[in-house]
Structure formats: C-alpha cells, structure tokens
Design an enzyme around this catalytic site. Structure first.
Site, PDB file in Angstrom:
ATOM      1  NE  ARG A 108      -4.213   1.797   1.244  1.00  0.00           N
ATOM      2  CZ  ARG A 108      -4.945   2.271   0.392  1.00  0.00           C
ATOM      3  NH1 ARG A 108      -5.065   1.574  -0.762  1.00  0.00           N
ATOM      4  NH2 ARG A 108      -6.008   2.787   0.865  1.00  0.00           N
ATOM      5  CB  THR A 134      -9.396  -0.163  -7.438  1.00  0.00           C
ATOM      6  OG1 THR A 134      -9.262   0.673  -6.505  1.00  0.00           O
ATOM      7  CG2 THR A 134      -9.055  -1.432  -6.570  1.00  0.00           C
ATOM      8  CB  THR A 144      -5.923   0.759  -5.827  1.00  0.00           C
ATOM      9  OG1 THR A 144      -6.744   1.887  -6.263  1.00  0.00           O
ATOM     10  CG2 THR A 144      -5.245   1.072  -4.734  1.00  0.00           C
ATOM     11  CG  ASN A 183      -8.260   6.566  -4.131  1.00  0.00           C
ATOM     12  OD1 ASN A 183      -8.968   5.792  -3.916  1.00  0.00           O
ATOM     13  ND2 ASN A 183      -8.072   7.638  -3.250  1.00  0.00           N
ATOM     14  CD  GLN A 220      -4.561   4.661  -2.805  1.00  0.00           C
ATOM     15  OE1 GLN A 220      -5.862   4.529  -2.566  1.00  0.00           O
ATOM     16  NE2 GLN A 220      -4.290   3.990  -3.886  1.00  0.00           N
ATOM     17  CB  SER A 254     -12.766  -0.695   0.721  1.00  0.00           C
ATOM     18  OG  SER A 254     -12.987   0.574   1.586  1.00  0.00           O
ATOM     19  N   GLY A 290     -13.651   1.160  -4.536  1.00  0.00           N
ATOM     20  CA  GLY A 290     -13.789   1.643  -3.044  1.00  0.00           C
ATOM     21  C   GLY A 290     -14.549   0.664  -2.255  1.00  0.00           C
TER      22      GLY A 290
HETATM   23  N1  GLY Z   1      -8.310   3.269  -2.886  1.00  0.00           N
HETATM   24  C1  GLY Z   1      -9.182   2.593  -2.776  1.00  0.00           C
HETATM   25  C2  GLY Z   1      -9.178   1.595  -1.488  1.00  0.00           C
HETATM   26  O1  GLY Z   1      -7.929   1.255  -1.259  1.00  0.00           O
HETATM   27  O2  GLY Z   1     -10.128   1.458  -0.807  1.00  0.00           O
END
Ligand code: GLY
Length: 519
Positions: A92, A331, A349, A351, A370, A403, A425
C-alpha cells in the site's frame, strides 16, 4: 523468418490453450478487468509460469491498458495461498515523511488532485517482491507482456474510452496507436533491475520531480526507504469453508468476515443490509493502519449484529448528510488459480479514476491519489463518501485505510477453490461478499454470480444503493430504507474450481475477461 514462424506457432498455441470454457483438464484460471491483462496472465501460465507469475504479469499489463484504475504509480495487496500455507504482502502507498495530519486543512489544498494527493507509490516494489518470493518464471518473461503492450500499443477498451471522455486531459498518457513509450522504457528498466530504478534511479527521479512540481512533498528518501510488509491473513469459516482475507490496513477483510458471520444461513437481504450498516459503521469509527488501531474479528460482536436484524431498519438522522459517491472509481482486482493448487488474489489501485492526474513526464507513470483514503478533514466524507476516524489520521509513513478485499476460500481439504475480489472503493467489500454468497448459497455459476444486480450500504450516507431490477427493492423500501438506484457499483473478478469444473468470470460492468488455461 525462422523467428517469425516460431512466434506465429507460439501465438497459435496460446490461442488453443486459453479458452472461455468451463470444464475439462485445466491448468489454470484467471480473471481480470481487461481481456489484454487476462491474456498476459494466460501467456505466462502457458509458458510454465505459476499463478503468481500470471497475477504479476496481469497487474503490469493492467497498468498499461487500464491506467485509470491501477499501475506502477499506485500500490496494492496480494494474498497467496496453497494447501497448508498462505501469505499476505502489503505494498500500500504510505504518507510521505513530510506529510502531516493538518496538510489538507489549508484552504485550497486537494487530497484528490495534484502532488499533495500522492502517497509513496509502491506497486513496483510489491510486484517484484511477490515474484521473488513465490513466482517461478524468469522475471523478464513476467514483465514482457506489459512491456510489449506499452511499446506496440493496443486497442482502447470501452471502460478506458469512457474514462477519457470525462477526463480528456489524460490522453497525454498515450502516443500514436496508444503506444506508451515512456512506460515501455520504465518497464524495461523494471525487467532489468527489479525496481532499483524505481527506488533510486531515473524513474524515482522522474516521479519525485513530477510530484514536487505539482505541489507535493514526495522525496527520493520516501521511495528509497519504502518497505513492503508481510501481514497475517484474517481467517474465518463460512458454511464449512475456510476464508482467507485481507487484514489492516484494509478494512475489507474485517467487514467481509463480519458480514459473512452475521448472515450465515440468513437469506433476507434486509438482514444483509443491516449487517453492512453495523460493519461499515465500525469501519468509519475505528479502523486504521495497524500502527494506530487494529481491527480484530470479535465473535460476540458478530453475534450481536446477527441478533439485531429486524423487519425495519433503525432511525437514521444521526448517520449524517447524504453524499454522492463518485462513479467509475479506480482500482483493479485479479483472481488466479493454477493447476498446482496455487491461488492469488491481487488488488491494486491508484485510488479514484486517473488518481492524482500527476504523470511522470519521462516514465509516463500516472500517480495515485491515495492520500484521500486517509481521514483528511475530520468529520468530512472522502471521495467515496466515507466518513472516517482519528485512527485513520495522516502520519508520516502511515498507510491509509483501504477497502480492498482480496479473498481466497479453502475447501474441506484445505485447498484453495474460490478466488475473488473487486474494485470500486467501499463497494469492493459488499461486492466481494455478494459474489461469495451467490456462488455458495445461491448456486450461481461464476458469470451469473458476478453479473447479478447488487446492493451496497456503507452506513453513511444512510441509504441502500441498488442496481436496477434488484429483486429486494420493494422489501427494502418496506423496511424503511432510503433507496438510491445506481449503475455499475463495482467490478468483481472470480475464479472457481468446484466439483471438478473450473470457472473464470470477469465483471460485465467493466468489460474484463476470465479465461481457463488447459491442454
Ligand atoms: N483506494 C481504494 C481503496 O483502497 O479502498
């Protein structure tokens, strides 16, 4: 001449082994939200690669052909499982070292567009490590399909075409014939130096210059010091099957396990929605990066959620103002299962659609936004309409709450048999949940399980988002829910090996493709 004959023969063989069929002797199944990315995965499986090689090749290809959603300017999570072992890699994005909890309180600062919105991009580091630990095929061969797509160009898919209609300025990503020559050069470097150019070399310099030029705070030090983290998968049991899913810094696994636990054996959509309201409220109020607050599964809480479902929903004024979540979020999710029983659920992702819109001028890499997944302005919803807590406040090096819900189910022998996840998302979590239940409880084949109309509730805004023709609409209105009809809630990808048959389905909402690979 000999070379081109060999190439033609290879293409013919690949055509023969990748079929959208459903059964027979198979050596793998892959589903992604773009046919060219699925094809890249098939390509490496057919060359002797395993599920990890296929997932990495597909993720790199997605960054080329579907750049609005994911790519080397973003980050992600990977869940890998085979009988008796499983692993989670967290790559991440992190808040840059110069980030602060107040950085978006200043008038005019944006957590969605421009340099400040960018978290330290880590997809290259994550995919390299994923391959190094669990891949089989030579790294250069895994990168090759994406590199070829970037250097030769490709036909734009409908999803990308629609995204560009809304964001025509992002056409700068593409040259003639949709070639992406800067990205092809970056991928070549990635193939040669396994990410060193992204840590300390020309790609890192290009990205840092672009972000700083757009008002951001990313530095070379942020990239050089980035660490891919190994996490421990959350584990649950549903209907006798083992469930492996994503821990913090994603909220996805916790919410999914609460939903599954609270609704096992329950067929009422009203009870499913009530469970989602409870689980998503907890997400909003307490979830964040493990460094600040973990999100363990609590059986007593699950039992309480289960017991709380009645015929009517509860009063909703205190749930807050209605917020319109954006459509066509970024994503991308990839599901792969190979003939040796290795399964990969990989969600990556940048985002929201086209991320921060900041692009490395030499590398052609589109950077994420992000930072918007943090609690950027306490009490205010983010781009997905999600209200979040102090636990998810910005701190240097911290990872924003996600998410993303890469998930693998194990059969009674402990073998992976269902691999699933989604993009979109917060819709990711409820979509992943519904696809699992469609397959296990409603006996749907993978295609129908992904295509069936879906519902979504995220506690705030206090309404059920429903796709057209949802059979539970009247019942949900009767229970007192506010209803908002929406289209294309998310995109889920699933592969299944069950009762001797293989299935691979990509969500029709985004135009992906599922393929089986066989002899
Ligand atoms: N950016 C979407 C997520 O990580 O939930």
């Amino acid at each position: 001449m000999r070379r081109s004959l060999l190439l033609a023969l290879l293409c013919f063989c690949l055509f023969l082994v990748a079929t959208p069929a459903h059964s027979g002797a198979k050596t793998g199944a892959i589903s992604t939200d773009h046919p060219l990315a699925s094809r890249a995965g098939v390509d490496v499986l057919a060359r002797g690669g395993n599920a990890v090689d296929a997932a990495v090749a597909a993720a790199l290809a997605l960054g080329v052909v579907q750049p609005a959603g994911s790519g080397l300017g973003g980050g992600g999570f990977a869940l890998v499982a085979r009988k008796g072992e499983h692993h989670v890699l967290d790559f991440r994005e992190t808040a840059p070292k110069a980030a602060s909890r107040e950085m978006f309180l200043k008038e005019g600062s944006s957590s969605t567009l421009g340099g400040l919105a960018v978290g330290t991009p880590a997809e290259a580091f994550g995919l390299v490590e994923l391959h190094q630990r669990y891949g089989k095929l030579a790294w250069a061969k895994v990168v090759a399909p994406a590199q070829k797509l970037a250097s030769s160009g490709f036909e734009r898919g409908e999803h990308l075409a629609k995204g560009l209609l809304k964001n025509p300025q992002m056409s700068i990503l593409f040259g003639e014939g949709n070639r992406r020559s800067g990205l092809a050069a970056a991928l070549l470097s990635l193939a040669k130096d396994r990410g060193e150019s992204f840590r300390r070399g020309w790609v890192a310099q290009d990205l840092v210059a672009a972000v700083q030029g757009a008002g951001g705070v990313l530095t070379m030090e942020d990239l050089a010091s980035y660490k891919v983290e190994e996490r421990v998968a959350l584990q649950g049991v549903y209907d006798g099957y083992g469930v492996l899913t994503m821990p913090s810094p994603s909220s996805g696994g916790t919410v999914l396990l609460e939903l599954l636990g609270a609704t096992e054996g329950v067929t009422s959509v009203q009870c499913e929605v009530e469970a989602a309201k409870h689980a998503m409220a907890r997400r909003a109020l307490s979830a964040g990066d493990v460094a600040v607050g973990s999100n363990p599964i609590d059986p007593a809480r699950i039992a309480a959620i289960r017991a709380d479902c009645g015929a009517k929903t509860y009063a909703s004024e205190h749930y807050g103002a209605l917020v319109e979540p954006p459509r066509n979020a970024g994503t991308s999710h990839i599901s792969v299962l190979d003939g040796q029983g290795l399964a990969v659920a990989l969600t990556t992702t940048i985002n929201t659609s086209f991320g921060s819109q900041v692009v490395g001028p030499k590398s052609g890499i589109l950077l994420n936004n992000q930072m918007d997944d943090f609690t950027t302005r306490p009490g205010q919803p983010n781009a997905f309409g999600l209200v979040q807590s102090e636990a998810n406040a910005i701190a240097p090096g911290k990872r924003p709450l996600s998410s993303m819900t890469p998930t693998i189910l194990l059969d009674s022998a402990g073998e992976p048999f269902l691999v699933v996840g989604a993009s979109g998302g917060p819709f990711i979590i409820t979509s992943t949940y519904q696809v699992i239940r469609n397959i296990l409880d409603h006996d749907m084949r993978a295609e129908l399980a992904t295509a069936a109309p879906r519902w979504h509730h995220q506690w705030m805004p206090d309404l059920v988002m429903l796709e057209a023709n949802h059979p539970a609409q009247a019942m949900l209105v009767e229970a007192g829910h506010g209803i908002k009809e929406v289209a294309g809630l998310s995109s889920a990808q699933v592969v299944v090996r069950k009762d001797g048959t293989w299935q691979a389905a990509a969500d029709p909402r985004k135009g992906g493709a599922g393929f089986l690979v066989g002899q």
